[in-house]
Design a protein around this motif. Structure first.
Motif, PDB file in Angstrom:
ATOM      1  N   GLN A 289     -13.786   6.954   3.667  1.00  0.00           N
ATOM      2  CA  GLN A 289     -13.709   7.211   1.968  1.00  0.00           C
ATOM      3  C   GLN A 289     -12.353   7.066   1.274  1.00  0.00           C
ATOM      4  OE1 GLN A 289     -13.947  11.567   0.857  1.00  0.00           O
ATOM      5  NE2 GLN A 289     -13.911  11.729   3.209  1.00  0.00           N
ATOM      6  N   ASN A 290     -12.025   6.600   0.333  1.00  0.00           N
ATOM      7  CA  ASN A 290     -10.852   6.464  -0.318  1.00  0.00           C
ATOM      8  C   ASN A 290     -10.014   7.735  -0.578  1.00  0.00           C
ATOM      9  OD1 ASN A 290     -11.351   3.796  -0.492  1.00  0.00           O
ATOM     10  ND2 ASN A 290     -11.282   3.775  -2.772  1.00  0.00           N
TER      11      ASN A 290
ATOM     12  N   VAL B 297      -3.395   4.966  -3.099  1.00  0.00           N
ATOM     13  CA  VAL B 297      -5.023   5.131  -2.603  1.00  0.00           C
ATOM     14  C   VAL B 297      -5.104   4.420  -1.278  1.00  0.00           C
ATOM     15  CG1 VAL B 297      -7.210   4.413  -3.550  1.00  0.00           C
ATOM     16  CG2 VAL B 297      -5.227   4.954  -5.206  1.00  0.00           C
TER      17      VAL B 297
ATOM     18  N   THR C 245      -6.583   9.685  -2.085  1.00  0.00           N
ATOM     19  CA  THR C 245      -5.783   9.312  -3.271  1.00  0.00           C
ATOM     20  C   THR C 245      -4.654  10.537  -3.074  1.00  0.00           C
ATOM     21  OG1 THR C 245      -7.209   8.423  -4.742  1.00  0.00           O
ATOM     22  CG2 THR C 245      -5.279   9.088  -5.678  1.00  0.00           C
TER      23      THR C 245
ATOM     24  N   ASN D 159      -4.874  -0.200   4.994  1.00  0.00           N
ATOM     25  CA  ASN D 159      -5.041  -0.728   3.756  1.00  0.00           C
ATOM     26  C   ASN D 159      -4.821   0.439   2.559  1.00  0.00           C
ATOM     27  OD1 ASN D 159      -7.335  -2.469   5.406  1.00  0.00           O
ATOM     28  ND2 ASN D 159      -6.016  -3.800   4.232  1.00  0.00           N
ATOM     29  N   ALA D 160      -4.014   0.015   1.839  1.00  0.00           N
ATOM     30  CA  ALA D 160      -3.808   0.870   0.626  1.00  0.00           C
ATOM     31  C   ALA D 160      -3.405   0.235  -0.877  1.00  0.00           C
ATOM     32  CB  ALA D 160      -2.585   1.761   1.027  1.00  0.00           C
ATOM     33  N   GLU D 161      -3.744   0.854  -1.890  1.00  0.00           N
ATOM     34  CA  GLU D 161      -2.896   0.622  -3.088  1.00  0.00           C
ATOM     35  C   GLU D 161      -1.952   1.385  -3.581  1.00  0.00           C
ATOM     36  OE1 GLU D 161      -6.131   0.750  -5.876  1.00  0.00           O
ATOM     37  OE2 GLU D 161      -7.300  -0.662  -4.712  1.00  0.00           O
TER      38      GLU D 161
ATOM     39  N   THR E 121      -7.366   3.160   1.345  1.00  0.00           N
ATOM     40  CA  THR E 121      -8.720   2.735   1.645  1.00  0.00           C
ATOM     41  C   THR E 121      -9.282   2.494   3.021  1.00  0.00           C
ATOM     42  OG1 THR E 121      -8.030   0.407   1.223  1.00  0.00           O
ATOM     43  CG2 THR E 121      -8.469   1.660  -0.812  1.00  0.00           C
ATOM     44  N   ASP E 122      -8.172   2.436   3.874  1.00  0.00           N
ATOM     45  CA  ASP E 122      -8.933   2.002   5.490  1.00  0.00           C
ATOM     46  C   ASP E 122      -7.436   2.615   6.155  1.00  0.00           C
ATOM     47  OD1 ASP E 122     -10.337   1.590   7.449  1.00  0.00           O
ATOM     48  OD2 ASP E 122     -10.066  -0.649   7.277  1.00  0.00           O
TER      49      ASP E 122
END
Length: 684
Positions: free
Chosen positions: A74-75, A150, A77, A107-109, A152-153
């Motif tokens: 899941q993401n 955030v 945050t 991976n992230a934002e 993501t992986d």
């Protein structure tokens, strides 16, 4: 004050912690407050989200970590307030855990809240690495309000299917007033035409250049205007390679191929550097600067280095156009340009290193000869020279190469290429028409004699007299050592490397290379056939295990307490010798190709790994069109009962009569002929 080994280690850890808290070049941190995480209740007790600001990330109790039992994919945050007035955000640094791989961000934002609105700053693609990820902002953000990450992986341990996320530190950095910022860099770079920084826009004048604030760019622009600028070797083309992760998954092997394929031949001193990157077609690329010559702290034994034996590096995400990086340790530069399929279809990417120094690459695939080799050694700016062949990439000390390889660079690379080519051939790659351009990296290290890790093969500096001397690479300890460590890279997981085979299946390849090069069989010269007969065949036990318990407290290193790993190798080599004699020298090639066409048998319980062994037996009969039941019975592959296997960790196999009858039935149903001779009697 007298400092013993343990106090030295504690002192080193203290210095490491101080290092990650302090900022260099006058940089300062913006404090994070009111840190939150969503979903809630996913943190391992004692490893909560507050750990990302404590200035420590050495062990699991000092980092943020999700539940060790795993969480749903899941993401995640992470959000925090940025404290203080008159602050300015110039850079964000993500520091992963200091060792281990579980939960490292893949991976992230990255979002920053400014004037009440969140702005997407970067899409982060992280390596499976313990190196920090540094994100330079395109512009300084005045008085930022919040930061949001955030995730993501993430990466995980290959031996576990559990999903986890971890993070050591999250740092928001404000640069000093006199520091070069990415914003200033972007402004000054507007004088250049194109992305490579090798030409000026039409109409740019001396007065325009005088207004520039970044000295390196100002000097570059002046040189172009005056027609004295010659990029020459500081302009580098890098080519796409198949992602080593994808290669490993496709060929059912580990992740051992080079992460440093994009050799630039550029040496970067410690400090601030500028790099221009031409069009990338939206492919993420990175710059890697490894610390090839890292040594243990003074007073610490090499193999007790608290930071481990592995290669440490600095890594930077590169964007199209101009990039600003800060190098902590001078080193050779490498570009990571990896794609998941068809690398030949991707165009090369050009990079310009105006602040770098040419160090060079010795590349035999481009026709470099021994005169080129000697010239590179004489003019090297780095203590390490990069060398490359068709299959091999070498990073050895310049001084060692001068001493042991002078005038013989071509021969050294040719010899290494020959061995890796044999291993690719024996693994069935040629027969399967799988011919990636990827290389195996061989490097120097200062911690341990020789080993294989996720960065390739490492030899200690003291062994350079063997491994840098072309005459020794094809024989003796140097040849066995290189073939052995290379064999680890080509081991099929778990299909030929079930528990009990870690130091066995690699040596099938080692024996093939050694004997093909004219060396005596180690099994014959060390009397292993006789030992294996007396230890295993005459006693009716499993080839992996003496009768009785090894015990959980036994040293599990490489199989202590069980049958010797060379005795375990005997039956596998006998199969090769028999089928070679019968006109089927490609027995193992065909077997490995057949294995790759089906998934390995993997489940949550490592003690069921023996099912891969039984499938090996079934497939060996199928592809050889020979009923090998009696052979496997004699060597104890079909041993019924408990097998207590000691192979770095303990495996306890409980093999049932039903398991054995099932595989025997499958073999019998093939209605195959028996071998023409007793294979257990075959020796080299």
């Amino acid at each position: 004050m007298k400092i013993n080994k343990y106090s030295s280690i504690l002192l080193l850890l203290l210095l490491f912690r101080i290092h990650i808290q302090a900022q260099t070049n006058g940089e300062s941190l913006i404090a994070l407050r009111n840190i939150s995480i969503y979903p809630t209740n996913i943190s391992e007790p004692g490893s909560g989200i507050e750990k990302i600001t404590d200035g420590k990330c050495w062990n699991d109790s000092e980092i943020f970590h999700t539940l060790w039992s795993g969480i749903p994919v899941q993401n995640i945050t992470i959000e925090a307030d940025l404290e203080g007035n008159q602050k300015q955000l110039d850079k964000v640094i993500l520091i992963p855990r200091s060792y281990g791989v579980n939960g490292i961000i893949k991976n992230a934002e990255l979002w920053i809240k400014e004037k009440g609105k969140y702005i997407l700053i970067a899409l982060i693609e992280g390596n499976l690495s313990n190196s920090p990820i540094q994100i330079e902002l395109d512009r300084s953000i005045k008085n930022p309000e919040k930061i949001k990450l955030v995730i993501t992986d993430s990466y995980g341990d290959s031996s576990s299917d559990l999903y986890m996320v971890s993070l050591g530190e999250l740092k928001c950095v404000m640069m000093p007033e006199d520091a070069i910022t990415r914003g200033e860099l972007l402004t000054d770079s507007e004088v250049f035409s194109g992305l490579k920084g090798i030409a000026l826009k039409t109409g740019i004048t001396k007065q325009d250049i005088e207004k520039m604030r970044v000295p390196a760019l100002k000097n570059l622009a002046t040189g172009i205007l005056n027609k004295t600028f010659k990029p020459d070797s500081l302009l580098v083309q890098t080519h796409a390679y198949l992602n080593p992760d994808v290669l490993g998954e496709k060929m059912h092997i580990g992740n051992g191929f080079s992460k440093y394929e994009g050799i630039t031949g550029i040496f970067l001193d410690k400090g601030v550097h500028i790099i221009f990157v031409d069009k990338t077609n939206d492919i993420p690329i990175k710059l890697l600067v490894p610390d090839w010559t890292r040594k243990p702290p003074k007073g610490i034994k090499p193999d007790e280095d608290p930071l481990g034996w592995g290669l440490k590096k600095e890594e930077f995400i590169l964007k199209e156009g101009v990039n600003l990086i800060h190098i902590e340790n001078a080193g050779n530069a490498y570009v990571q340009y990896f794609v998941d399929q068809n690398p030949d279809k991707y165009p090369p990417i050009t990079l310009h290193f105006p602040t770098g120094q040419f160090n060079g690459i010795f590349d035999t695939t481009k026709g470099d000869d021994d005169e080129d080799f000697n010239r590179l050694l004489e003019n090297s700016k780095s203590p390490i020279l990069d060398m490359k062949g068709k299959y091999i990439q070498v990073a050895f000390p310049v001084e060692s190469l001068k001493k042991y390889t002078w005038g013989e660079g071509v021969e050294l690379i040719k010899n290494y290429d020959s061995i890796v080519g044999m291993q690719r051939y024996f693994s069935g790659w040629d027969k399967e028409s799988f011919t990636p351009k990827n290389h195996i990296l061989v490097r120097v290290n200062y911690q341990y004699y020789m080993f294989r890790d996720q960065d390739g093969i490492a030899f200690i500096d003291g062994a350079m007299r063997l491994v840098a001397d072309p005459s020794s690479v094809f024989s003796g300890d140097a040849c066995w050592g290189f073939c052995h460590e290379g064999g680890h890279i080509f081991q099929l997981k778990h299909q030929m490397t079930w528990g009990g085979m870690t130091e066995v299946s690699n040596n099938i390849l080692t024996m093939f290379c050694m004997t093909s090069l004219g060396n005596k069989s180690r099994l014959a010269s060390e009397n292993r056939y006789t030992q294996a007969k007396e230890t295993i065949l005459d006693k009716g036990i499993s080839y992996m295990d003496f009768p009785g318990k090894v015990g959980a407290n036994t040293n599990h290193y490489g199989g202590n307490g069980n049958t010797d790993v060379f005795q375990r190798l005997v039956p596998f080599w006998q199969l090769y010798l028999y089928f070679k004699e019968q006109g089927h020298p490609d027995f193992y090639q065909d077997l490995m190709i057949a294995m790759r066409k089906q998934p390995p048998i993997v489940n949550d319980n490592k003690n069921n790994d023996y099912h891969n062994m039984l499938e090996f037996c079934r497939l060996a009969c199928e592809i050889s069109k020979t009923d090998l039941t009696d052979f496997f019975e004699r060597w104890g592959f079909f041993y019924i009962g408990e097998i207590d296997v000691n192979d770095y960790v303990q495996y306890i196999y409980n093999v049932s009569a039903e398991d054995i009858e099932s595989v025997k039935r499958d073999i019998a149903d093939m209605n195959l002929p028996k071998p023409k001779t007793d294979i257990t009697l075959i020796e080299d």
